[in-house]
Design a protein around this motif. Structure first.
Motif, mmCIF file in Angstrom:
data_model
loop_
_atom_site.group_PDB
_atom_site.id
_atom_site.type_symbol
_atom_site.label_atom_id
_atom_site.label_comp_id
_atom_site.label_asym_id
_atom_site.label_seq_id
_atom_site.Cartn_x
_atom_site.Cartn_y
_atom_site.Cartn_z
ATOM 1 N N GLU A 22 0.869 -1.161 -0.067
ATOM 2 C CA GLU A 22 0.142 0.036 -0.088
ATOM 3 C C GLU A 22 0.885 1.287 0.036
ATOM 4 O O GLU A 22 2.068 1.446 0.839
ATOM 5 C CB GLU A 22 -0.896 0.070 1.234
ATOM 6 C CG GLU A 22 -1.963 1.165 1.158
ATOM 7 C CD GLU A 22 -2.834 0.969 2.738
ATOM 8 O OE1 GLU A 22 -3.312 2.036 3.157
ATOM 9 O OE2 GLU A 22 -2.986 -0.182 2.721
ATOM 10 N N GLN A 47 -5.000 -1.693 4.669
ATOM 11 C CA GLN A 47 -6.412 -1.545 4.293
ATOM 12 C C GLN A 47 -6.763 -2.708 3.582
ATOM 13 O O GLN A 47 -7.871 -3.167 3.724
ATOM 14 C CB GLN A 47 -6.841 -0.287 3.720
ATOM 15 C CG GLN A 47 -6.773 0.906 4.247
ATOM 16 C CD GLN A 47 -7.170 2.199 3.556
ATOM 17 O OE1 GLN A 47 -7.430 2.150 2.415
ATOM 18 N NE2 GLN A 47 -6.776 3.374 4.021
ATOM 19 N N ASN A 48 -6.169 -3.358 2.531
ATOM 20 C CA ASN A 48 -6.433 -4.468 1.946
ATOM 21 C C ASN A 48 -7.905 -4.360 1.373
ATOM 22 O O ASN A 48 -8.601 -5.664 1.601
ATOM 23 C CB ASN A 48 -6.158 -5.755 2.637
ATOM 24 C CG ASN A 48 -6.151 -6.956 1.791
ATOM 25 O OD1 ASN A 48 -5.720 -6.747 0.570
ATOM 26 N ND2 ASN A 48 -6.247 -8.123 2.312
ATOM 27 N N LYS A 49 -8.353 -3.325 0.859
ATOM 28 C CA LYS A 49 -9.472 -3.140 0.388
ATOM 29 C C LYS A 49 -10.036 -3.773 -0.714
ATOM 30 O O LYS A 49 -9.208 -3.818 -1.772
ATOM 31 C CB LYS A 49 -10.092 -1.822 0.631
ATOM 32 C CG LYS A 49 -9.368 -0.820 -0.325
ATOM 33 C CD LYS A 49 -9.633 0.606 -0.200
ATOM 34 C CE LYS A 49 -8.787 1.393 -0.989
ATOM 35 N NZ LYS A 49 -8.985 2.957 -0.485
ATOM 36 N N ARG A 50 -11.167 -4.091 -1.283
ATOM 37 C CA ARG A 50 -11.836 -4.490 -2.304
ATOM 38 C C ARG A 50 -11.948 -3.455 -3.137
ATOM 39 O O ARG A 50 -12.629 -2.528 -3.000
ATOM 40 C CB ARG A 50 -13.041 -5.338 -2.286
ATOM 41 C CG ARG A 50 -13.591 -6.047 -3.580
ATOM 42 C CD ARG A 50 -14.859 -6.697 -3.046
ATOM 43 N NE ARG A 50 -15.493 -7.015 -4.275
ATOM 44 C CZ ARG A 50 -15.340 -8.180 -4.797
ATOM 45 N NH1 ARG A 50 -14.449 -9.202 -4.370
ATOM 46 N NH2 ARG A 50 -16.144 -8.404 -5.898
ATOM 47 N N GLY A 51 -11.422 -3.315 -4.383
ATOM 48 C CA GLY A 51 -11.607 -2.134 -5.293
ATOM 49 C C GLY A 51 -10.252 -1.379 -5.579
ATOM 50 O O GLY A 51 -9.316 -1.951 -5.702
ATOM 51 N N GLN A 53 -7.042 0.362 -4.974
ATOM 52 C CA GLN A 53 -6.274 0.674 -3.911
ATOM 53 C C GLN A 53 -5.070 1.395 -4.505
ATOM 54 O O GLN A 53 -4.588 1.238 -5.548
ATOM 55 C CB GLN A 53 -5.675 -0.659 -3.424
ATOM 56 C CG GLN A 53 -4.989 -0.531 -2.264
ATOM 57 C CD GLN A 53 -4.884 -1.901 -1.502
ATOM 58 O OE1 GLN A 53 -5.854 -2.207 -0.706
ATOM 59 N NE2 GLN A 53 -3.791 -2.470 -1.334
ATOM 60 N N ASP A 72 -7.245 -1.909 -9.408
ATOM 61 C CA ASP A 72 -8.247 -2.316 -8.918
ATOM 62 C C ASP A 72 -8.237 -3.920 -8.580
ATOM 63 O O ASP A 72 -7.657 -4.645 -9.332
ATOM 64 C CB ASP A 72 -9.423 -2.376 -10.102
ATOM 65 C CG ASP A 72 -10.754 -2.933 -9.855
ATOM 66 O OD1 ASP A 72 -10.985 -3.805 -8.957
ATOM 67 O OD2 ASP A 72 -11.819 -2.239 -10.042
ATOM 68 N N THR A 73 -8.275 -4.081 -7.181
ATOM 69 C CA THR A 73 -7.951 -5.219 -6.726
ATOM 70 C C THR A 73 -8.884 -6.556 -7.114
ATOM 71 O O THR A 73 -8.776 -7.556 -7.053
ATOM 72 C CB THR A 73 -7.995 -5.300 -5.189
ATOM 73 O OG1 THR A 73 -9.187 -4.947 -4.722
ATOM 74 C CG2 THR A 73 -6.855 -4.297 -4.602
ATOM 75 N N VAL A 74 -10.238 -6.335 -7.769
ATOM 76 C CA VAL A 74 -11.074 -7.263 -8.392
ATOM 77 C C VAL A 74 -10.615 -7.523 -9.723
ATOM 78 O O VAL A 74 -10.471 -8.842 -10.025
ATOM 79 C CB VAL A 74 -12.554 -6.430 -8.212
ATOM 80 C CG1 VAL A 74 -13.405 -7.570 -8.910
ATOM 81 C CG2 VAL A 74 -12.838 -6.134 -6.773
ATOM 82 N N SER A 75 -10.400 -6.658 -10.548
ATOM 83 C CA SER A 75 -10.038 -6.874 -11.945
ATOM 84 C C SER A 75 -8.428 -7.146 -12.047
ATOM 85 O O SER A 75 -8.139 -7.138 -13.266
ATOM 86 C CB SER A 75 -10.613 -5.994 -12.752
ATOM 87 O OG SER A 75 -10.133 -4.802 -12.977
ATOM 88 N N TYR A 76 -7.712 -6.602 -11.250
ATOM 89 C CA TYR A 76 -6.117 -6.452 -11.407
ATOM 90 C C TYR A 76 -6.001 -5.346 -12.249
ATOM 91 O O TYR A 76 -4.684 -5.253 -12.787
ATOM 92 C CB TYR A 76 -5.608 -7.828 -11.882
ATOM 93 C CG TYR A 76 -4.288 -7.855 -11.215
ATOM 94 C CD1 TYR A 76 -4.082 -8.099 -9.655
ATOM 95 C CD2 TYR A 76 -3.094 -8.016 -11.939
ATOM 96 C CE1 TYR A 76 -2.844 -8.269 -9.395
ATOM 97 C CE2 TYR A 76 -1.928 -7.989 -11.416
ATOM 98 C CZ TYR A 76 -1.783 -8.165 -9.945
ATOM 99 O OH TYR A 76 -0.517 -8.449 -9.533
#
Length: 91
Positions: A22, A47-51, A53, A72-76
């Motif tokens: 982060e 935070q390691n949040k979804r979305g 970062q 975007d941690t969902v789609s990379y």
């Protein structure tokens, strides 16, 4: 294969890069005055949040420079890449 755009070298394969975690974590001014709990929070809690970062990456098999990205941690998918003042090693 995922391509990452280095601000200095252009698009390269993901295998040339290392994630640095982060971005925007600021070292405490007086770390010796922190409690063990506060120091542990600084060192380990992220935070390691979804979305989207904000992260820091290093081009380890290229220019070796650090830069920050919004990923975007969902789609990379990398949304934005910016140069960073951090160079040559860990902060």
């Amino acid at each position: 294969m995922l391509l990452i755009k280095c601000p200095w070298c252009g698009e390269r394969a993901e295998s040339e890069f290392a994630a640095g975690g982060e971005a925007g974590i600021v070292r405490p001014v007086n770390p010796e005055s922190l409690s063990d709990e506060a120091w542990g929070d600084y060192l380990f809690m992220r935070q390691n949040k979804r979305g989207l970062q904000h992260e820091q990456w290093q081009h380890i098999h290229g220019c070796r420079r650090w830069f920050t990205v919004y990923r975007d941690t969902v789609s990379y998918a990398f949304q934005e890449v910016a140069e960073s003042v951090r160079e040559g090693g860990a902060a």
